[in-house]
Write a protein that holds these residues in place. Structure first.
Motif, mmCIF file in Angstrom:
data_model
loop_
_atom_site.group_PDB
_atom_site.id
_atom_site.type_symbol
_atom_site.label_atom_id
_atom_site.label_comp_id
_atom_site.label_asym_id
_atom_site.label_seq_id
_atom_site.Cartn_x
_atom_site.Cartn_y
_atom_site.Cartn_z
ATOM 1 N N SER A 118 0.832 -1.205 0.000
ATOM 2 C CA SER A 118 0.000 0.000 0.000
ATOM 3 C C SER A 118 0.868 1.257 0.000
ATOM 4 O O SER A 118 1.860 1.340 0.715
ATOM 5 N N GLN A 119 0.440 2.222 -0.837
ATOM 6 C CA GLN A 119 1.195 3.477 -0.889
ATOM 7 C C GLN A 119 0.427 4.612 -0.227
ATOM 8 O O GLN A 119 0.751 5.779 -0.381
ATOM 9 N N THR A 120 -0.645 4.247 0.435
ATOM 10 C CA THR A 120 -1.387 5.264 1.177
ATOM 11 C C THR A 120 -1.018 5.156 2.652
ATOM 12 O O THR A 120 -1.258 4.127 3.286
ATOM 13 N N LEU A 121 -0.409 6.200 3.131
ATOM 14 C CA LEU A 121 0.047 6.189 4.523
ATOM 15 C C LEU A 121 -0.803 7.127 5.361
ATOM 16 O O LEU A 121 -1.262 8.167 4.888
ATOM 17 N N LYS A 122 -1.003 6.735 6.589
ATOM 18 C CA LYS A 122 -1.684 7.623 7.550
ATOM 19 C C LYS A 122 -0.645 8.083 8.568
ATOM 20 O O LYS A 122 0.143 7.279 9.058
ATOM 21 N N PHE A 123 -0.661 9.367 8.849
ATOM 22 C CA PHE A 123 0.307 9.890 9.818
ATOM 23 C C PHE A 123 -0.407 10.431 11.039
ATOM 24 O O PHE A 123 -1.455 11.072 10.917
ATOM 25 N N LYS A 124 0.188 10.160 12.194
ATOM 26 C CA LYS A 124 -0.331 10.735 13.438
ATOM 27 C C LYS A 124 0.846 11.326 14.194
ATOM 28 O O LYS A 124 1.929 10.726 14.216
ATOM 29 N N VAL A 125 0.621 12.462 14.803
ATOM 30 C CA VAL A 125 1.636 12.985 15.713
ATOM 31 C C VAL A 125 1.231 12.559 17.121
ATOM 32 O O VAL A 125 0.072 12.769 17.526
ATOM 33 N N LEU A 126 2.110 11.921 17.829
ATOM 34 C CA LEU A 126 1.832 11.502 19.206
ATOM 35 C C LEU A 126 2.717 12.307 20.150
ATOM 36 O O LEU A 126 3.920 12.455 19.889
ATOM 37 N N VAL A 127 2.146 12.833 21.200
ATOM 38 C CA VAL A 127 2.944 13.521 22.218
ATOM 39 C C VAL A 127 2.806 12.730 23.517
ATOM 40 O O VAL A 127 1.687 12.535 24.029
ATOM 41 N N ILE A 128 3.926 12.220 24.006
ATOM 42 C CA ILE A 128 3.923 11.291 25.148
ATOM 43 C C ILE A 128 4.674 11.920 26.315
ATOM 44 O O ILE A 128 5.741 12.524 26.123
#
Lengths: 450, 509
Positions: free
Chosen positions: B220-230
């Motif tokens: 798959s060339q569709t990526l999902k991005f999330k920014v996580l702050v921990i």
């Protein structure tokens, strides 16, 4: 890093020599061919007399040593300055006259341009006296004792005995058996081999204490027959002890030397980076026991032994032979010049400051030479080559003063170097108006600061 | 420098060592396995390590030596380390309190974290079991180039980023405190339905900012991005923000945590529905949020309306923007932003066309990489200037003729096709150094390889250049990262077979 530094030195001295082919200077004697022939001849005379077990191997060591010396001469490691040589010859003549039993027919003394107060006996009749002895020792008496010590090494044939001992040890049945056993080992070969090397090294180094003490004793016998003051043997060793603790021990106060009203010293020029380990000495879990042994026994031990053996008392010598002071006038600038010629800019700065503050060089010489060194630093930085000539600070080095200079030189940025150069020239310009070199360097810094 | 009276002994000692015959020398020579610099998040080098195999031991064990040099190239320590014969030293970092090595054992299938304190004492190892699939994926991730396996948290601890087999591939982020704090793990959920990975990109004494990437399948060339702050103290998620294709597609390049406890995210934004990997971006953005996720500002600078108007002609005189691949975005202490990129174009490949005409495979297009560019933005993310830096052309064959230039550029980046090397950030002196390797084509003389730096200092940009090849070719040079504002130069003299290593300061005029 040491070998890197050595290679650099080698590169630089080779370069120096190439340059020197057309102009004979203090590094290249006019009678170079004659010196080469003479050294080869004395080496050949000496090796022809070597016999006994492993003699071919022993001969090879001495021949290789000779080759190295000849190469070093070509690489400008030695200086040939008539005034210094004449002075050395005078001391030698005094020693020889007082000790006719010494066969000096195959002796040859060369002066190495190193600033370290050191000397060496190569065994075949070739001796090396460092320029650093002329700048460090304070009287002819002290220098004469050092020379007597080296002559004693030759008289007692220490070099041959040691080389033969090393070769016999390495090639002994016992060592060969150990090596064969290690090769058969499936596991832990490296550690076992390191252990063998360690044992061999300890065995070899163990003899050094007695050999040096022996050379001190016979050297003192030779020395005591001369006109030189006996107690100066002690002061000679004491001076070498002081430099043994730290060769460059003069506090250079770099932050005041390069502090100008027009361009004050910046604290961050001496800022250090955090090291990975907070340790005073190198951590090495592969260190050999022999690594901790000194190649030379403690000078303290030698001083005490000599004092006891010969019941030497500290004489109140009021008039030691200080002809050496005249030679220092030549040797001190030459030591600085050699450092500059070899692009050892950190050592050049140290010597300039130390010798100027100790009144060993004139103010004119200090100013014009320091300006020239600052120009060399700027040019080396511009070409991204300063690191080739000046090693970085090493936390484990005892040379604290040199470390400070190195830290300063490496922290300085190119634009700061040119500002320091200009500030230095501006600060000294009134006293130096009549000096062409200084004026040229000043013009250089003015032009790059525009 | 301390041997007094008599070099004779030195000579003897060197004979002793050299005369141990080949046998002893060969046995005692350590075999180097790998080496590398110890770099922090600003690409500042704390030191260098060399990993050697020393001895074979019983039961498949080996004695290794880890030699460490400080950032001045001084040899400061050589530690003995015993482990399995299949142990590889994968990475090493320093956090001002400890030195940590990430070891990977392919056969015993485990990661091992080995630490040394400032006195050089080895701490308790941390062992993380791993399976074959996880190891394979980890190797792939590390090779992709944008994966922080080990990240130091200055004066606090380390983050170890690894792959976990959660039915599909997931991730594990392990925090190892060195200041007496609490250890924690932040892992992808069990039995996930997507391939997930995480990359921590910014950290301070309070939080860690990480980008979580997910895709449905390997192809798959569709990526999902999330920014996580921990939360760095507890490992609890403080907030997450998704940048999905449908609503808000963005490619985040950098993150910064400010002294005002704000998070600044920087990168490129895209049109809704665009695939960030394939599509041409709409522009560059700077989004500022609080540490609990509230957006303070979201500034965008578009190619069409703002950048194109200011874009200078390239060194060929071409005004057309073409494409820009952004390698890094830096936020200075004054709040300004600088984007470091390289211009590139999709062009026809003469070789590729000729090969195709002869019935060969391969692509008929290529990426032509040209000048370096620096975009300057003020603190409110208004574009102030774009500076073009002349650079020789580099060409890289497209991996596919049908993909977009962006897709090819992303893929070629991991193959090292761009001339960009790295950017060092000096937060103390508010400087940065963006570095490139350039092949200069010079008229009337032999072409030269040059290490070029674009430096920011006191609000201005300047350049420095080091030629890496002497024109006569006897000495070849290599440049490696070094402490801030420096480079390590390796000069190999082929004729004399000598290697000279020295550090040099980059020159700011």
């Amino acid at each position: 890093m040491k070998s890197k530094y050595f290679l650099l030195l080698l590169f630089l001295v080779v370069f120096q020599f190439t340059k020197a082919q057309t102009v004979v200077n203090e590094y290249v004697p006019e009678d170079l061919d004659e010196i080469e022939r003479y050294l080869k001849r004395i080496n050949s005379n000496y090796t022809n007399r070597i016999s006994g077990p492993f003699s071919s191997k022993v001969k090879k060591v001495f021949k290789d040593r000779d080759e190295k010396v000849l190469k070093s001469i070509k690489d400008s490691s030695y200086v040939f300055i008539p005034e210094i040589k004449a002075h050395l010859d005078l001391i030698l003549s005094n020693i020889y006259t007082a000790n006719p039993e010494i066969d000096t027919s195959d002796f040859s003394f060369l002066i190495n341009n190193s600033m370290l107060p050191n000397a060496a006996c190569y065994g075949d009749g070739m001796f090396q006296i460092n320029l650093g002895l002329f700048t460090t020792l304070e009287s002819d008496d002290e220098l004469a004792f050092v020379i007597c010590h080296e002559i004693a090494h030759k008289y007692l044939d220490h070099s041959l005995k040691n080389v033969s001992n090393v070769i016999a040890t390495i090639n002994s049945k016992e060592t060969k058996k150990k090596v064969r056993k290690i090769k058969r080992q499936k596991y832990g070969q490296t550690r076992a081999a390191l252990s063998v090397i360690d044992d061999l090294s300890i065995d070899i180094l163990d003899h050094s204490k007695e050999v040096e003490a022996e050379a001190d004793s016979l050297g003192f016998v030779f020395f005591s027959k001369t006109k030189y003051y006996k107690s100066k043997a002690m002061s000679s060793l004491s001076k070498l002890k002081a430099v043994d603790d730290m060769v460059l021990h003069h506090n250079v106060n770099i932050d005041s030397v390069f502090n100008f009203e027009s361009y004050p010293f910046k604290k961050y020029w001496l800022k250090e980076t955090v090291s990975l380990f907070d340790s005073d000495e190198k951590i090495n879990e592969f260190k050999l026991s022999s690594d901790t042994l000194k190649t030379h026994p403690e000078i303290e031990f030698r001083i005490n032994k000599l004092r006891e053996d010969f019941s030497i008392k500290d004489e109140m010598v009021t008039g030691s032979r200080t002809e050496i002071n005249e030679i220092k006038k030549v040797a001190n600038p030459q030591s600085i010049k050699s450092a500059i010629d070899l692009k050892l800019l950190d050592l050049a700065i140290y010597q300039l400051i130390e010798k100027y503050q100790s009144h060993k060089i004139s103010s004119d010489y200090y100013c014009s030479t320091m300006a020239k060194v600052l120009k060399s630093i700027y040019e080396a930085k511009k070409r991204h080559q300063l690191g080739k000539y000046v090693p970085p600070k090493n936390n484990f080095s005892d040379e604290k003063q040199l470390n400070t200079i190195r830290l300063f030189l490496h922290n300085l940025e190119l634009n700061e170097t040119k500002k320091i150069g200009l500030a230095f020239c501006e600060f000294h310009k009134d006293d130096m108006e009549n000096y062409e070199t200084m004026r040229t360097t000043h013009e250089f810094f003015k032009s790059i600061n525009q | 420098m301390k041997n007094i009276l008599g070099l004779a002994f030195l000579c003897l000692f060197s004979i002793a060592i050299s005369a141990q015959q080949k046998a002893l020398n060969e046995i005692t020579s350590f075999k180097i396995k790998n080496s590398g610099p110890l770099m922090d998040k600003n690409n500042d080098v704390d030191g260098y390590y060399f990993y050697y195999q020393v001895d074979k031991l019983k039961k498949g064990k080996r004695e290794y030596a880890i030699k460490m040099l400080d950032n001045n190239l001084n040899d400061i320590a050589t530690k003995s380390y015993i482990d399995d014969k299949n142990t590889v030293l994968a990475n090493s970092k320093f956090n001002n309190q400890q030195l940590m090595f990430a070891m990977v054992n392919v056969k015993e299938r485990q990661y091992k974290l080995v630490s040394f304190d400032r006195q050089g004492n080895q701490g308790k190892d941390i062992v993380i079991p791993v399976n074959k699939k996880e190891l394979k994926w980890l190797s792939y991730m590390v090779k992709s180039g944008s994966f922080n396996l080990l990240l130091p948290v200055d004066n606090k601890g380390f983050l170890f980023n690894y792959v976990r087999d959660n039915k599909k591939i997931g991730y594990g982020l392990k925090y190892i405190p060195t200041d007496g704090g609490t250890a924690w793990d932040f892992n992808s959920p069990d039995e996930i339905k997507e391939i997930m990975s995480i990359n921590p990109i910014e950290v301070n004494e309070e939080v860690v900012v990480a980008i979580e990437t997910s895709k449905k399948s390997l192809m798959s060339q569709t990526l999902k991005f999330k920014v996580l702050v921990i939360d760095i103290k507890t490992g609890k998620l403080l907030f997450e923000k998704e940048y999905d294709r449908e609503n808000n597609p963005r490619l985040i390049t950098n993150a910064f945590l400010t002294d005002d406890k704000e998070l600044v995210l920087l990168g490129e934004y895209f049109e809704k529905g665009d695939n960030v990997i394939k599509a041409k971006s709409e522009g560059i953005f700077a989004e500022v949020t609080t540490l609990d996720g509230k957006t303070i500002s979201d500034s965008k600078v578009s190619w069409e309306n703002e950048i194109d108007k200011m874009m200078p002609a390239d060194s060929d005189g071409k005004k057309k923007r073409g494409y820009v691949y952004f390698h890094d975005i830096i936020r200075t202490q004054t709040g300004s932003y600088y984007c470091v990129g390289e211009r590139f174009r999709k062009t026809a490949s003469g070789m590729g066309i000729a090969a195709a005409a002869l019935g060969g495979g391969g692509s008929v297009t290529q990426l032509t990489i040209t000048d370096a560019v620096i975009f300057e933005f003020d603190s409110s993310f208004k574009l102030k200037d774009i500076t073009n830096y002349k650079k020789g052309k580099s060409r890289a064959p497209s991996l596919t003729d049908f993909g977009s230039p962006q897709l090819n550029a992303h893929a070629l980046k991991s193959y090292g096709a761009f001339d960009y090397e790295f950017t060092q950030i000096d937060t103390d002196r508010d400087r940065f150094y963006a570095t490139f390797i350039d092949y200069e084509r010079l008229k009337g003389e032999k072409n030269k390889l040059a290490f070029k730096s674009i430096m920011y200092n006191e609000g201005t940009l300047s350049e420095d250049k080091i030629y890496l090849q002497r024109s006569k070719g006897k000495i070849s040079y290599r440049v490696l990262p070094a402490k801030l504002g420096h480079v390590m130069l390796l000069e190999y003299n082929r004729k004399e077979k000598t290697l000279d290593i020295h550090l040099e300061k980059l020159n700011i005029e």
